[in-house]
Design a protein around this motif. Structure first.
Motif, PDB file in Angstrom:
ATOM      1  N   UNK A 354     -28.382 -61.890  33.159  1.00  0.00           N
ATOM      2  CA  UNK A 354     -27.605 -60.796  33.742  1.00  0.00           C
ATOM      3  C   UNK A 354     -28.523 -59.688  34.249  1.00  0.00           C
ATOM      4  N   UNK A 355     -28.201 -59.136  35.412  1.00  0.00           N
ATOM      5  CA  UNK A 355     -28.900 -57.961  35.938  1.00  0.00           C
ATOM      6  C   UNK A 355     -27.865 -57.030  36.544  1.00  0.00           C
ATOM      7  N   UNK A 356     -27.872 -55.769  36.115  1.00  0.00           N
ATOM      8  CA  UNK A 356     -26.950 -54.759  36.624  1.00  0.00           C
ATOM      9  C   UNK A 356     -27.746 -53.507  36.948  1.00  0.00           C
ATOM     10  N   UNK A 357     -27.655 -53.063  38.182  1.00  0.00           N
ATOM     11  CA  UNK A 357     -28.353 -51.853  38.631  1.00  0.00           C
ATOM     12  C   UNK A 357     -29.847 -51.878  38.308  1.00  0.00           C
ATOM     13  N   UNK A 358     -30.459 -53.067  38.392  1.00  0.00           N
ATOM     14  CA  UNK A 358     -31.887 -53.196  38.142  1.00  0.00           C
ATOM     15  C   UNK A 358     -32.266 -53.402  36.689  1.00  0.00           C
ATOM     16  N   UNK A 359     -31.312 -53.349  35.777  1.00  0.00           N
ATOM     17  CA  UNK A 359     -31.585 -53.551  34.350  1.00  0.00           C
ATOM     18  C   UNK A 359     -31.299 -55.015  34.003  1.00  0.00           C
ATOM     19  N   UNK A 360     -32.305 -55.693  33.420  1.00  0.00           N
ATOM     20  CA  UNK A 360     -32.164 -57.125  33.143  1.00  0.00           C
ATOM     21  C   UNK A 360     -32.440 -57.478  31.681  1.00  0.00           C
ATOM     22  N   UNK A 361     -32.399 -56.485  30.784  1.00  0.00           N
ATOM     23  CA  UNK A 361     -32.688 -56.729  29.368  1.00  0.00           C
ATOM     24  C   UNK A 361     -31.408 -56.808  28.531  1.00  0.00           C
ATOM     25  N   UNK A 362     -30.410 -57.492  29.061  1.00  0.00           N
ATOM     26  CA  UNK A 362     -29.123 -57.606  28.378  1.00  0.00           C
ATOM     27  C   UNK A 362     -29.158 -58.734  27.351  1.00  0.00           C
ATOM     28  N   UNK A 363     -28.395 -58.567  26.272  1.00  0.00           N
ATOM     29  CA  UNK A 363     -28.305 -59.576  25.222  1.00  0.00           C
ATOM     30  C   UNK A 363     -26.873 -59.637  24.703  1.00  0.00           C
ATOM     31  N   UNK A 364     -26.578 -60.716  23.977  1.00  0.00           N
ATOM     32  CA  UNK A 364     -25.331 -60.735  23.212  1.00  0.00           C
ATOM     33  C   UNK A 364     -25.421 -59.684  22.118  1.00  0.00           C
ATOM     34  N   UNK A 365     -24.374 -58.923  21.859  1.00  0.00           N
ATOM     35  CA  UNK A 365     -24.441 -57.918  20.790  1.00  0.00           C
ATOM     36  C   UNK A 365     -24.532 -58.573  19.416  1.00  0.00           C
ATOM     37  N   UNK A 366     -25.230 -57.928  18.509  1.00  0.00           N
ATOM     38  CA  UNK A 366     -25.202 -58.370  17.121  1.00  0.00           C
ATOM     39  C   UNK A 366     -23.808 -58.110  16.554  1.00  0.00           C
ATOM     40  N   UNK A 367     -23.572 -58.600  15.352  1.00  0.00           N
ATOM     41  CA  UNK A 367     -22.263 -58.362  14.745  1.00  0.00           C
ATOM     42  C   UNK A 367     -22.006 -56.872  14.561  1.00  0.00           C
ATOM     43  N   UNK A 368     -23.040 -56.128  14.144  1.00  0.00           N
ATOM     44  CA  UNK A 368     -22.883 -54.681  13.978  1.00  0.00           C
ATOM     45  C   UNK A 368     -22.654 -53.973  15.292  1.00  0.00           C
ATOM     46  N   UNK A 369     -23.371 -54.387  16.354  1.00  0.00           N
ATOM     47  CA  UNK A 369     -23.192 -53.774  17.670  1.00  0.00           C
ATOM     48  C   UNK A 369     -21.807 -54.060  18.225  1.00  0.00           C
ATOM     49  N   UNK A 370     -21.310 -55.270  17.983  1.00  0.00           N
ATOM     50  CA  UNK A 370     -19.971 -55.614  18.445  1.00  0.00           C
ATOM     51  C   UNK A 370     -18.915 -54.772  17.738  1.00  0.00           C
ATOM     52  N   UNK A 371     -19.139 -54.511  16.461  1.00  0.00           N
ATOM     53  CA  UNK A 371     -18.225 -53.644  15.709  1.00  0.00           C
ATOM     54  C   UNK A 371     -18.233 -52.230  16.290  1.00  0.00           C
TER      55      UNK A 371
END
Length: 430
Positions: A354-371
């Motif tokens: 994934x790349x959005x507005x030049x940012x390409x360091x996207x990941x699936x959220x951890x369980x805590x981040x998803x919460x």
């Protein structure tokens, strides 16, 4: 070349001739339904929108009480003209329904005796949106003031209501009169609640993003929080309905460049407003970040970091600010896979590439981040999340991964071969 001239040049190439763009709009309003009764305001809304857009220098094609043949014909004619314009807008007021995840606009002669009939009797919204995909460098705007109610409950009882959110293609913003799965008010006056507020905001010299933010504030206020408009945006350029906004933006950029050692004059770090809470504070914070104030400056002004939740920033929307570690969590502004469910392996791949507005360091959220996404965004009605389960990147053995239901707020242990929604995240430092 001086910095000031460089700045002006950059503005010129990013904003077509300071608002000398070529604008076209297709406006459709359907009220007089043959099979499901008469709606009070869609024709009035279409007339108001057409008049507003004409005053804002749009070439307007208007169609009222359109049959399926009428709608298909005028949409085809509109799509053929898109290459001649730099700004294109589609507006619809009338009945709209969702059938098994597909959004349909209803012509006045639609006869829907079962779900299959929708494919033949109604207009698939995705076919309209796909016309804009051919022109990603344009400003493309889709406005849907539909979902007033479902007139064909006989085949949808207990199922879908309102529209399903649509991820916007590049260069496009898609605006809904109300949130996913909800209905919109037809209004108590001569116009619907959403369109009347939207027409008011369009006439102000403000960015298109602020037009929709301020429309949402008005609609929420006037409906006592019963209706909350939503947008999905992948716009790649600045746009002002009222062209006076371009000249104001030019002045701001030039002023900021020539006074690079001074605190920016527009907007100001209004601490009282920043601490006031509510949507007005959010709009002000968003403006500060847009005009170049740092995250540190905003936080040092005394604003509680929870006020930043849901603010657009660095390609997504802010989920959480960790002031101790000087980091923040951002969620992508839309579900990946164009809003479809995928398995765990596919979810990881979608985030990795994934790349959005030049940012390409996207990941699936951890369980805590998803919460955190659920508590800080979804529960506050930010982010257009689907009322279903999302993947996290936290695994539980070889075959399972944790997920989270955005309808019930519960955690689940999912088989990796199952299919769920995915929303990527990234971490930034400040």
């Amino acid at each position: 070349m001086s910095r000031l001239l460089c700045t002006i040049f950059l503005i010129l190439i990013s904003t077509p001739f300071f608002g000398q763009d070529r604008r076209i709009a297709l406006v459709i309003g359907n009220s007089d339904y043959e099979q499901s009764g008469v709606l009070k305001n869609p024709v009035n809304d279409a007339n108001l929108m057409a008049q507003t857009l004409q005053e804002l220098d749009f070439t307007v094609i208007k169609k009222l009480n359109a049959t399926k043949f009428d709608m298909e014909s005028v949409i085809y004619d509109f799509s053929r003209k898109l290459s001649e314009y730099t700004v294109a807008l589609f507006y619809y007021a009338g009945h709209g329904i969702q059938v098994e995840g597909t959004n349909y606009l209803l012509p006045i002669d639609a006869k829907l005796n079962d779900k299959v009939a929708a494919e033949f009797e109604a207009i698939d919204v995705s076919k309209i949106v796909s016309q804009f995909e051919r022109y990603p460098d344009n400003i493309n705007i889709v406005i849907l003031d539909a979902c007033r109610n479902n007139p064909f409950k006989s085949f949808s009882r207990g199922g879908e209501s309102g529209f399903k959110a649509i991820p916007a293609p590049s260069g496009t913003i898609i605006a809904f009169a109300t949130g996913e799965g909800a209905t919109a008010s037809d209004g108590t006056g001569g116009n619907g609640l959403y369109t009347s507020a939207l027409a008011e905001e369009m006439q102000k010299p403000q960015r298109i993003e602020d037009v929709f933010i301020n429309t949402r504030i008005k609609v929420r206020d006037r409906s006592k929080n019963q209706q909350s408009p939503q947008e999905w945006s992948q716009l790649t350029g600045k746009f002002f309905f009222n062209k006076e906004g371009y000249s104001e933006a030019e002045t701001v950029y030039a002023k900021n460049d020539s006074k690079e050692n001074e605190v920016k004059a527009t907007p100001t770090l209004d601490r009282g407003l920043l601490r006031s809470g509510g949507q007005k504070a959010k709009v002000h914070i968003s403006d500060l970040l847009e005009f170049g104030y740092s995250m540190e400056e905003v936080l040092e002004s005394g604003v509680p970091n929870r006020y930043l939740h849901g603010i657009n920033f660095q390609g997504g929307i802010i989920v959480h600010i960790d002031e101790e570690n000087r980091t923040g969590l951002i969620a992508a502004p839309y579900d990946q896979a164009r809003g479809a469910k995928v398995n765990f392996e596919e979810a990881n791949e979608l985030c990795e590439f994934l790349e959005i507005d030049g940012f390409d360091d996207w990941k699936l959220p951890s369980r805590g981040q998803l919460t955190l996404m659920y508590k800080n965004l979804k529960e506050n009605d930010y982010g257009n999340f689907t009322l279903d389960s999302y993947w996290s990147g936290s695994t539980n053995g070889y075959n399972n991964a944790w997920g989270f239901s955005f309808s019930s707020g519960s955690k689940y242990d999912f088989d990796k071969t199952g299919k769920h929604y995915v929303r990527a995240v990234r971490v930034f430092t400040y």
